[in-house]
Design an enzyme around this catalytic site. Structure first.
Site, PDB file in Angstrom:
ATOM      1  CB  SER A   1     -58.307  53.339  49.163  1.00 54.04           C
ATOM      2  OG  SER A   1     -56.932  53.390  49.386  1.00 54.04           O
TER       3      SER A   1
ATOM      4  CG  HIS B   1     -51.847  50.354  42.986  1.00 59.31           C
ATOM      5  ND1 HIS B   1     -51.284  51.097  44.007  1.00 59.31           N
ATOM      6  CD2 HIS B   1     -53.151  50.715  42.956  1.00 59.31           C
ATOM      7  CE1 HIS B   1     -52.213  51.867  44.564  1.00 59.31           C
ATOM      8  NE2 HIS B   1     -53.349  51.658  43.941  1.00 59.31           N
TER       9      HIS B   1
ATOM     10  CE1 TYR C   1     -59.287  47.518  50.773  1.00 58.05           C
ATOM     11  CE2 TYR C   1     -59.439  49.549  49.521  1.00 58.05           C
ATOM     12  CZ  TYR C   1     -58.671  48.616  50.189  1.00 58.05           C
ATOM     13  OH  TYR C   1     -57.311  48.764  50.280  1.00 58.05           O
TER      14      TYR C   1
ATOM     15  CB  THR D   1     -53.810  52.159  51.658  1.00 61.93           C
ATOM     16  OG1 THR D   1     -53.620  50.766  51.390  1.00 61.93           O
ATOM     17  CG2 THR D   1     -53.334  52.997  50.490  1.00 61.93           C
TER      18      THR D   1
END
Length: 616
Positions: free
Chosen positions: A488, A372, A486, A499
């Site tokens: 994204s 990532h 959360y 993001t």
């Protein structure tokens, strides 16, 4: 106990079928070298993309307090409010001014890009579960094409076609079309290509089209995250022409591009993969791949030992390979098995540091598992969609195609690694840690067969807001409260955007959840509907703000990063237990919508959390 939940709504049938029109391929005999030939150059819009805005400090504080409200009792909230006030009028104001000044000096990038790369690359936790997600492909609509060798060959060729199309500037630029009838047309494309790059974004904006940042795409190929003490580095070697193949923990490389940069014939690639699949060597006693699942400092030290032990050239081949193709020797049993296998596997047959692993199981079930740090879902999903479309609509080989009669034993190199006792011990320790960690992960999924997006839209409700509300209600029913959540949201509409966080837990979802979970009989159906409508309206507002770079998470992150970089005492706001709590995201969620995706997911981001993936 780490829990994990996979949620997925199922489409009625395959959205892409053998009868769908295929994109033009290049002229010439045999399968094309390119996926498409865009008349607008791939990076045409990049120079004129707008810059990611830094929100006003007072807006950030207001949004932060709104997100804290449902998580804190009155006394805690008052304390947090005080911290926020003194931050806004004191050190926070100073840090914000410095951030704005720095941003003005770095107009080539965004204020979050550097700190965000550092956040990923300085993290010392294993990339497995903590960072790397996966996306699994739907099966090929033509069932006979799901044979492992056929699908591996076709997907490899399509992936290399993507690489070539991207590098030749022939890949359609990534654009979000609000009015496709106006902007996604040949007429518009023929016009916009003559607009200089420095102005092209404005031309697209006039017809309600929003070009997206494509700066991450070059890291898709020939790239690896290298472990280094205290901070890793991203390595890319776009001159390398070979593919890395992993099977039963063994490493193989062969060229997929020739010296002129053309794709090696599909029948040769097929022959080489067939040769690898026929290798009967037992799995190695010490599978090297485990090391990429280790704590990054531990792995950095062991890698140094590997290099000094005479493995530098073999490692270079792993790092510089176009990508990593993982051939698994077993079929997939069900969605839970699929998710475990594609998210982490058994540790022996993945190189977790590669920008992506293309995994193909014995029955042709395929997925992309990606690292990532280098990029976000936007770039990977575009690659994923193009590979699915090309490999199913313009496959390089058919199931009855014969492999080339070539000497694969000469073309395919099996990499060998010299391991001393310290390295063997390191691999054994990594395996032990890996196995223990994977036992803490639970995966489950829910399939929705009724209702769905269209029904919700008719009720004027945002499907995403309803999904998020469902998570809040489920958590309240199970655990009795509201916790940090959360979601994204991409900020790729801006130059070097990454993001932003949508904070779905709000005073509206809390009130609505309490009404449904604790006292449904107290409210009429109309009142409950009204509460859902309020949740939807507020969620839409949060989503729009996040997509426009107007959340609070990245701004506060950058201010904290700046304070740490200056070596000043961390402001009280960041030491407040409420700040720690809102960043301990027990519910971590993400939505993925594509006709090519079967299921996708990621692990929880905290030990007592849930990772929730939502499908189309």
């Amino acid at each position: 106990m780490v829990a994990r939940l996979l949620l997925r709504a199922w489409p009625r049938g395959p959205a892409v079928g053998p009868g769908a029109p295929c994109r033009p391929l290049s002229a010439g005999s045999g399968p094309g070298q390119y996926l498409q030939r865009s008349i607008v150059p791939t990076m045409h819009y990049q120079d004129s993309l707008p810059r990611l805005p830094i929100p006003k400090l007072e807006d950030t504080i207001r949004r932060y307090l709104s997100a804290q409200k449902p998580l804190l009792d009155d006394e805690q909230f008052r304390k947090t409010e005080q911290f926020c006030k003194s931050f806004e009028n004191g050190i926070g104001k100073e840090l914000h001014e410095q951030l704005v000044a720095r941003d003005k000096q770095n107009k080539h990038t965004s204020y979050i890009s550097g700190p965000w790369f550092d956040m990923y690359l300085t993290a010392r936790d294993s990339v497995v579960l903590n960072f790397n997600p996966f996306m699994a492909f739907n099966p090929d609509p033509k069932s006979e094409y799901n044979d492992q060798l056929t699908r591996a060959t076709n997907m490899t060729v399509s992936a290399i076609r993507f690489l070539k199309t991207l590098r030749a500037g022939l890949l359609e630029p990534e654009v979000f079309h609000l009015n496709p009838a106006k902007s996604d047309t040949d007429t518009f494309k023929r016009l916009i290509r003559f607009v200089p790059s420095s102005l092209s974004w404005y031309g697209a904006y006039l017809v309600n089209a929003y070009p997206l940042d494509m700066s991450q795409y070059f890291r898709l190929f020939n790239s690896t995250r290298l472990p280094r003490p205290s901070q890793d580095e991203l390595f890319t070697d776009d001159k390398a022409r070979h593919l890395l193949v992993l099977r039963k923990g063994h490493f193989y490389v062969f060229d997929v591009l020739d010296q002129d940069g053309n794709i090696v014939s599909a029948s040769e690639i097929q022959a080489h993969l067939k040769y690898i699949l026929s290798d009967n060597s037992p799995a190695p006693e010490f599978p090297l791949a485990y090391l990429t699942s280790e704590n990054r400092d531990v792995w950095a030290e062991l890698r140094q030992k590997l290099v000094s032990g005479g493995n530098e050239e073999a490692l270079r081949k792993v790092d510089s390979a176009v990508f990593c193709l993982c051939l698994d020797d077993f079929p997939i049993k069900d969605l839970v098995h699929l998710s475990h296998n594609m998210l982490h596997g058994d540790g022996t047959n993945r190189w977790y540091d590669k920008s992506f692993n293309l995994i193909i199981a014995k029955d042709g079930t395929a997925a992309v598992h990606f690292e990532h740090a280098w990029g976000d879902g936007v770039a990977v999903l575009r690659f994923f969609n193009e590979v699915f479309k090309d490999s199913t609509q313009a496959p390089a080989i058919a199931p009855q195609s014969q492999p080339a009669s070539t000497d694969s034993s000469a073309a395919v190199q099996k990499l060998t690694f010299k391991l001393n006792d310290a390295l063997k011990a390191g691999i054994s320790a990594a395996k032990e840690k890996f196995d223990a960690t994977m036992k803490t992960l639970t995966i489950d999924f829910i399939q929705f067969h009724r209702g769905g997006k269209e029904f919700l839209k008719k009720q004027k409700l945002s499907p995403d807001s309803v999904a998020q509300l469902a998570f809040q209600m489920a958590f309240m029913r199970q655990y009795g409260g509201t916790v940090a959540t959360y979601e994204s949201c991409s900020t790729a509409a801006f130059k070097h955007g990454r993001t932003e966080t949508i904070r779905p837990a709000s005073i509206f979802t809390k009130r609505c959840s309490e009404a449904f979970v604790r006292e449904p009989s107290k409210h009429s159906a109309g009142e409950l509907q009204q509460m859902m409508a309020e949740c939807s309206k507020y969620h839409n507002q949060l989503t729009k703000e996040a997509a426009m770079g107007q959340g609070f998470d990245r701004h506060l992150f950058a201010l904290r990063y700046l304070a740490a970089a200056r070596g000043i005492v961390l402001p009280e706001l960041f030491l407040d237990p409420a700040y720690g709590q809102i960043n301990h995201n027990i519910l971590s969620t993400s939505t993925l919508s594509s006709p090519a995706v079967n299921v996708g997911g990621f692990a929880p981001v905290v030990p007592n959390g849930f990772g929730i993936g939502v499908g189309p």
